[in-house]
Design an enzyme around this catalytic site. Structure first.
Site, mmCIF file in Angstrom:
data_model
loop_
_atom_site.group_PDB
_atom_site.id
_atom_site.type_symbol
_atom_site.label_atom_id
_atom_site.label_comp_id
_atom_site.label_asym_id
_atom_site.label_seq_id
_atom_site.Cartn_x
_atom_site.Cartn_y
_atom_site.Cartn_z
ATOM 1 C CG LEU A 41 -2.096 -0.858 1.299
ATOM 2 C CD1 LEU A 41 -2.755 -0.774 2.680
ATOM 3 C CD2 LEU A 41 -3.097 -0.491 0.228
ATOM 4 C CG ASP A 42 1.132 3.709 -3.348
ATOM 5 O OD1 ASP A 42 2.181 3.110 -3.629
ATOM 6 O OD2 ASP A 42 0.183 3.833 -4.137
ATOM 7 C CB ALA A 43 3.707 6.507 2.090
#
Length: 190
Positions: A41-43
């Site tokens: 999951l992206d930041a």
């Protein structure tokens, strides 16, 4: 072991920091040794992230040929028309890639999620809407790129389900993790 983690905003899906990055890492959350994230999951995305110490689980879970469903709630700018939602469901072109068809629906009310820290930017003259998107593939920033392709940039993105395992933010709040039971583990792989 298979762990469920409710990843907060601002945390990278990795244990090692990026040079010069302002983002936090998984190293802060006291995971057992030898676990690694199954997917990413992206930041700036939140929600369900699975971690394991078992070789082969990543392939079993992430191989697009297996068609493993993942559901996301996306808060987007403006309310998409039925035509825009149909385009999204059929698949859209993002860069040099055509996304697979997906299930998408406009949510009548915002989902019961904890507030994000920091909150999203609010534009008083631009309404927003919440979508549920169920994908079976996971390219880099795919949901954000898909909603942008239909003219509705994503403001907030939360993964809420993998397989049939649903994240419950009341029992697993952001920043917390726990080992899955046998039944929950089976639900992930259905």
């Amino acid at each position: 072991m298979l762990l469920a983690f409710d990843k907060p905003y601002g945390v990278l899906s990795q244990f090692t920091p990026e040079p010069g990055s302002r983002w936090r890492t998984l190293a802060e959350f006291g995971f057992p040794p030898e676990v690694y994230p199954l997917g990413r999951l992206d930041a700036d995305s939140e929600g369900l992230l699975l971690l394991s110490d078992e070789p082969g689980l990543a392939t079993r879970l992430l191989d697009p040929k297996r068609g493993h469903a993942r559901e996301y709630f996306a808060q987007v700018e403006r309310v998409p028309t039925p035509d825009a939602l149909a385009r999204l469901a059929r698949g859209v072109r993002i860069g040099d890639f055509d996304t697979a068809p997906c299930r998408v629906r406009l949510l009548d009310t915002p989902p019961p999620l904890p507030p994000r820290d920091p909150p999203i930017r609010v534009r008083k003259n631009v309404p927003d809407a919440w979508l549920s998107l169920e994908l079976t593939e996971g390219k880099n920033r795919q949901v954000r790129r898909m909603t942008a392709a239909i003219g509705h940039p994503t403001l907030r993105l939360v993964r809420v389900r993998i397989g049939r395992f649903v994240l419950d933010p009341e029992s697993l709040p952001p920043g917390r993790w726990r080992e899955l039971t046998g039944a929950e583990r089976a639900a992930v792989f259905r």
